[in-house]
Design a protein around this motif. Structure first.
Motif, PDB file in Angstrom:
ATOM      1  N   GLY A  38      18.405 -20.234 -17.420  1.00 58.01           N
ATOM      2  CA  GLY A  38      17.808 -19.589 -18.582  1.00 58.01           C
ATOM      3  C   GLY A  38      17.975 -18.088 -18.473  1.00 58.01           C
ATOM      4  N   CYS A  39      17.505 -17.335 -19.490  1.00 57.56           N
ATOM      5  CA  CYS A  39      17.654 -15.881 -19.432  1.00 57.56           C
ATOM      6  C   CYS A  39      16.538 -15.178 -20.199  1.00 57.56           C
ATOM      7  N   MET A  40      16.326 -13.915 -19.808  1.00 55.75           N
ATOM      8  CA  MET A  40      15.311 -13.068 -20.416  1.00 55.75           C
ATOM      9  C   MET A  40      15.954 -11.722 -20.718  1.00 55.75           C
ATOM     10  N   VAL A  41      15.654 -11.166 -21.914  1.00 58.92           N
ATOM     11  CA  VAL A  41      16.338  -9.957 -22.372  1.00 58.92           C
ATOM     12  C   VAL A  41      15.326  -8.963 -22.926  1.00 58.92           C
ATOM     13  N   THR A  42      15.491  -7.692 -22.577  1.00 63.30           N
ATOM     14  CA  THR A  42      14.631  -6.647 -23.147  1.00 63.30           C
ATOM     15  C   THR A  42      15.486  -5.478 -23.618  1.00 63.30           C
ATOM     16  N   GLY A  43      14.977  -4.721 -24.595  1.00 66.25           N
ATOM     17  CA  GLY A  43      15.725  -3.555 -25.044  1.00 66.25           C
ATOM     18  C   GLY A  43      15.115  -2.875 -26.246  1.00 66.25           C
ATOM     19  N   ASN A  44      15.725  -1.771 -26.646  1.00 65.48           N
ATOM     20  CA  ASN A  44      15.302  -1.010 -27.812  1.00 65.48           C
ATOM     21  C   ASN A  44      16.407  -0.943 -28.859  1.00 65.48           C
ATOM     22  N   GLU A  45      17.249  -1.966 -28.865  1.00 58.79           N
ATOM     23  CA  GLU A  45      18.304  -2.039 -29.870  1.00 58.79           C
ATOM     24  C   GLU A  45      18.641  -3.504 -30.086  1.00 58.79           C
ATOM     25  N   ASP A  63      15.866 -19.201 -23.619  1.00 61.91           N
ATOM     26  CA  ASP A  63      15.877 -17.745 -23.549  1.00 61.91           C
ATOM     27  C   ASP A  63      14.628 -17.176 -24.190  1.00 61.91           C
ATOM     28  N   CYS A  64      14.333 -15.953 -23.818  1.00 64.28           N
ATOM     29  CA  CYS A  64      13.236 -15.227 -24.473  1.00 64.28           C
ATOM     30  C   CYS A  64      13.557 -13.751 -24.363  1.00 64.28           C
ATOM     31  N   GLY A  65      12.828 -12.938 -25.130  1.00 63.83           N
ATOM     32  CA  GLY A  65      13.111 -11.517 -25.065  1.00 63.83           C
ATOM     33  C   GLY A  65      12.111 -10.698 -25.849  1.00 63.83           C
ATOM     34  N   TRP A  66      12.225  -9.407 -25.684  1.00 62.80           N
ATOM     35  CA  TRP A  66      11.427  -8.454 -26.459  1.00 62.80           C
ATOM     36  C   TRP A  66      12.344  -7.322 -26.866  1.00 62.80           C
ATOM     37  N   ILE A  67      12.185  -6.870 -28.092  1.00 63.41           N
ATOM     38  CA  ILE A  67      12.998  -5.758 -28.577  1.00 63.41           C
ATOM     39  C   ILE A  67      12.108  -4.775 -29.329  1.00 63.41           C
ATOM     40  N   GLY A  68      12.309  -3.500 -29.044  1.00 61.83           N
ATOM     41  CA  GLY A  68      11.538  -2.461 -29.714  1.00 61.83           C
ATOM     42  C   GLY A  68      12.252  -1.944 -30.943  1.00 61.83           C
ATOM     43  N   GLU A  69      11.696  -0.897 -31.528  1.00 57.90           N
ATOM     44  CA  GLU A  69      12.339  -0.291 -32.685  1.00 57.90           C
ATOM     45  C   GLU A  69      13.683   0.294 -32.282  1.00 57.90           C
ATOM     46  N   PRO A  75      15.457   5.639 -29.619  1.00 55.71           N
ATOM     47  CA  PRO A  75      14.563   5.979 -28.507  1.00 55.71           C
ATOM     48  C   PRO A  75      13.122   5.610 -28.826  1.00 55.71           C
ATOM     49  N   GLY A  76      12.437   5.088 -27.831  1.00 58.04           N
ATOM     50  CA  GLY A  76      11.045   4.706 -28.023  1.00 58.04           C
ATOM     51  C   GLY A  76      10.521   4.032 -26.786  1.00 58.04           C
ATOM     52  N   PRO A  77       9.248   3.685 -26.784  1.00 56.35           N
ATOM     53  CA  PRO A  77       8.673   3.013 -25.604  1.00 56.35           C
ATOM     54  C   PRO A  77       9.316   1.651 -25.395  1.00 56.35           C
ATOM     55  N   SER A  78       9.393   1.240 -24.139  1.00 57.20           N
ATOM     56  CA  SER A  78       9.982  -0.043 -23.781  1.00 57.20           C
ATOM     57  C   SER A  78       8.905  -1.021 -23.350  1.00 57.20           C
ATOM     58  N   TYR A  79       9.302  -2.266 -23.160  1.00 58.14           N
ATOM     59  CA  TYR A  79       8.352  -3.329 -22.848  1.00 58.14           C
ATOM     60  C   TYR A  79       7.503  -2.969 -21.626  1.00 58.14           C
TER      61      TYR A  79
END
Length: 241
Positions: free
Chosen positions: A126-133, A159-165, A168-172
């Motif tokens: 499985g995989c997990m992804v984070t980012g601001n784009e 899979d799961c993930g979190w994405i911000g605006e 540039p901005g705060p990250s998870y």
């Protein structure tokens, strides 16, 4: 269900060396808290902290590199029933460390188990992804395809993930941005991320338990050893024409 006999390996493909905070690892802890509840053993490797060489051979010291710690990490991969790859998003893609990991996993994929099957048969990925784009699903698509191609089994919602605006901005997991305190930490109250992380974790556990209880896949129809020695169904074997 009893998942206590399973073992999970998280490989964090952040571009930040320890002890820098990894937002991807912060999300991994949500999944790991579920494992603690279910009494499942787990370990995390931050790939960039290791001297893993670039290449597609099992040991790159045999191909011009002075040092290669991949063989030691591969032992951890083989000890684990489940592999979870974590990556940030850069330019819409998984990190270079994630790509290096996939290439090194691929380097071992021609090895076979005691059934003559490719070595990762019976393991779950499985995989997990984070980012601001943009790019969570795009990164997951590439990682999960690669894992199943080398022999891992991939369950639904793996899979799961979190994405911000965008931009540039705060990250998870950040608790501060431009001098302002953020409470709760960024992303912690995302119902979508929390749900998908939970479903991913349990789907991986359930499939891994099914495979472990069944001692993996039966070798009927999928043994490289049988294919090579002519005892397998093949177009070249007149018995099966």
């Amino acid at each position: 269900m009893d998942f206590s006999k399973l073992k999970v390996l998280y490989i964090n493909c952040t571009l930040k060396k320890s002890p820098a905070v990894s937002h991807t690892e912060t999300l991994m802890k949500v999944s790991q808290n579920i494992l603690k509840k279910e009494n499942v053993a787990f370990e995390t490797v931050r790939l960039i902290d290791t001297d893993v060489a670039v290449g597609v051979y099992p040991d790159m010291t045999e191909h011009g590199w002075d040092k290669d710690e991949w063989p030691a990490i591969y032992e951890k991969v083989m000890e684990a029933d489940i592999l979870i790859v974590g990556t940030p998003i850069w330019l819409g893609e998984k990190s270079s460390e994630a790509q290096k990991l996939i290439e090194r996993l691929y380097a071992m994929s021609s090895k076979t188990n005691d059934k003559g099957q490719y070595i990762y048969y019976g393991k779950v990925g499985g995989c997990m992804v984070t980012g601001n784009e943009d790019g969570v699903k795009h990164c997951a698509m590439g990682i999960l395809y690669a894992l199943q191609h080398v022999g891992y089994s991939v369950p639904p919602q793996a899979d799961c993930g979190w994405i911000g605006e965008v931009g540039p901005g705060p990250s998870y997991g950040d608790t501060e941005w431009k001098g302002e305190t953020i409470n709760p930490p960024v992303g912690f109250n995302s119902g979508f991320t929390n749900r998908n992380t939970t479903f991913m974790t349990y789907n991986l556990l359930q499939l891994a338990k099914l495979l472990k209880d069944n001692k993996g896949y039966d070798k009927y129809g999928n043994s490289r050893e049988a294919w090579d020695n002519g005892t397998h169904w093949s177009f070249e074997n007149p018995e099966y024409r």
